[in-house]
Motif scaffolding. Structure first.
Motif, short mmCIF file in Angstrom:
data_model
loop_
_atom_site.label_atom_id
_atom_site.label_comp_id
_atom_site.label_asym_id
_atom_site.label_seq_id
_atom_site.Cartn_x
_atom_site.Cartn_y
_atom_site.Cartn_z
N MET A 132 -9.76 3.81 -10.68
CA MET A 132 -9.18 3.24 -10.20
C MET A 132 -8.52 3.38 -9.13
SD MET A 132 -6.76 -0.12 -12.38
CE MET A 132 -5.40 1.17 -12.90
N ILE A 133 -8.45 2.38 -7.75
CA ILE A 133 -8.12 3.04 -6.91
C ILE A 133 -6.82 1.69 -6.17
CG2 ILE A 133 -8.35 3.85 -4.95
CD1 ILE A 133 -11.78 4.16 -5.59
N PRO A 134 -5.41 2.20 -6.09
CA PRO A 134 -4.55 1.33 -5.23
C PRO A 134 -5.13 1.06 -4.30
CG PRO A 134 -3.72 3.49 -6.37
CD PRO A 134 -4.80 3.33 -6.52
N ARG A 135 -4.50 0.20 -3.72
CA ARG A 135 -5.48 -0.70 -2.65
C ARG A 135 -4.06 -1.18 -1.56
NH1 ARG A 135 -10.81 -0.83 -1.49
NH2 ARG A 135 -10.26 -0.66 0.86
N TYR A 136 -4.21 -1.34 -0.75
CA TYR A 136 -3.21 -1.59 0.12
C TYR A 136 -3.84 -2.33 1.92
CZ TYR A 136 -1.06 1.62 -2.89
OH TYR A 136 -0.33 2.48 -3.81
N HIS A 137 -2.76 -3.42 2.34
CA HIS A 137 -2.60 -4.21 3.55
C HIS A 137 -2.98 -3.27 4.35
CE1 HIS A 137 -3.38 -8.17 1.11
NE2 HIS A 137 -1.97 -7.80 1.15
N GLY A 138 -4.31 -3.20 4.63
CA GLY A 138 -4.41 -2.06 6.93
C GLY A 138 -5.01 -1.11 6.27
N ASP A 139 -5.17 -0.61 4.67
CA ASP A 139 -5.78 0.63 4.24
C ASP A 139 -7.51 1.05 5.41
OD1 ASP A 139 -7.39 -1.00 2.26
OD2 ASP A 139 -6.78 0.37 0.78
N VAL A 140 -8.21 -0.31 4.86
CA VAL A 140 -9.32 0.15 6.04
C VAL A 140 -9.31 -1.32 6.49
CG1 VAL A 140 -10.38 1.21 4.07
CG2 VAL A 140 -10.69 -1.86 4.15
N PRO A 141 -9.87 -1.42 8.03
CA PRO A 141 -10.29 -1.88 9.16
C PRO A 141 -9.93 -3.48 8.35
CG PRO A 141 -10.71 -0.31 9.95
CD PRO A 141 -11.15 -0.36 8.44
N ASP A 142 -11.76 -4.06 7.66
CA ASP A 142 -11.78 -5.69 7.25
C ASP A 142 -12.18 -4.96 5.51
OD1 ASP A 142 -12.81 -7.68 6.56
OD2 ASP A 142 -14.43 -7.30 7.64
N PRO A 143 -11.14 -5.31 4.95
CA PRO A 143 -11.86 -4.81 3.11
C PRO A 143 -13.04 -5.91 3.06
CG PRO A 143 -9.79 -5.98 3.00
CD PRO A 143 -10.31 -5.71 4.85
N ARG A 144 -12.91 -6.55 3.46
CA ARG A 144 -14.00 -7.79 2.99
C ARG A 144 -15.21 -7.43 2.42
NH1 ARG A 144 -15.82 -11.82 6.95
NH2 ARG A 144 -15.18 -10.02 8.38
N GLY A 145 -15.72 -7.43 1.11
CA GLY A 145 -16.97 -7.48 0.39
C GLY A 145 -16.87 -5.93 0.03
N GLY A 146 -15.42 -4.81 -0.18
CA GLY A 146 -15.48 -3.96 -1.56
C GLY A 146 -16.53 -3.19 -1.84
N ILE A 147 -16.83 -2.99 -2.61
CA ILE A 147 -17.69 -1.95 -3.21
C ILE A 147 -18.79 -2.17 -2.72
CG2 ILE A 147 -16.58 -1.53 -5.26
CD1 ILE A 147 -18.78 -3.19 -7.21
N ARG A 148 -19.33 -3.11 -2.45
CA ARG A 148 -20.35 -3.61 -1.34
C ARG A 148 -21.25 -3.01 -0.34
NH1 ARG A 148 -22.84 -9.18 -2.34
NH2 ARG A 148 -21.32 -10.27 -3.46
#
Length: 141
Positions: free
Chosen positions: A112-128
């Protein structure tokens, strides 16, 4: 029936997740009867945890009903702790089920990894994005 690469008793002697009482290997956040939550030793983000069965079991699909229920309950409890402590905007929750999926320790552990707005440039798709060719712009009709 649980699957083991080696004899289950031998695996438990060398498995870092089976040695959950060893503070040099595991920093436990919360413990249940059959499972526990530990801080990841190599966190992908601040607050990265793992939910782990105490019994040496490799596959999520080999969990007992009790282990599965307790994992769900501890996952919710851990989420509340992380929400209070780190205030994430979301979470990525996942299992590397098998070596082909990236598992490196042959004992089930759910990240379980906490995520934050802006932690990656484009989080769409996530684990895909663990596989090539996952362009979120290509998903738009």
């Amino acid at each position: 029936m649980p699957r083991y690469d080696t004899d289950p008793d031998q695996a438990a002697d060398t498995c870092p997740f089976c040695q959950f009482r060893n503070p040099e290997m595991n920093r436990i956040l919360v413990e249940g009867k059959e499972t526990y939550v530990r801080w990841d030793n190599f966190p992908a983000a601040e607050g990265h945890i793992e939910i782990v069965p105490k019994r040496h079991v490799e596959s999520y699909f080999d969990l007992t009903p009790g282990e599965n229920t307790e994992i769900r309950d501890l996952l919710r409890h851990a989420r509340n702790v992380l929400a209070d402590r780190f205030r994430p905007d979301g979470y990525t929750i996942g299992v590397n089920e098998g070596r082909a999926a990236g598992r490196t320790i042959d004992h089930l552990h759910i990240h379980m990894i906490p995520r934050y707005h802006g932690d990656v440039p484009d989080p769409r798709g996530g684990i895909r994005h663990v596989l090539p060719g996952t362009d979120p712009d290509a998903w738009t009709p």
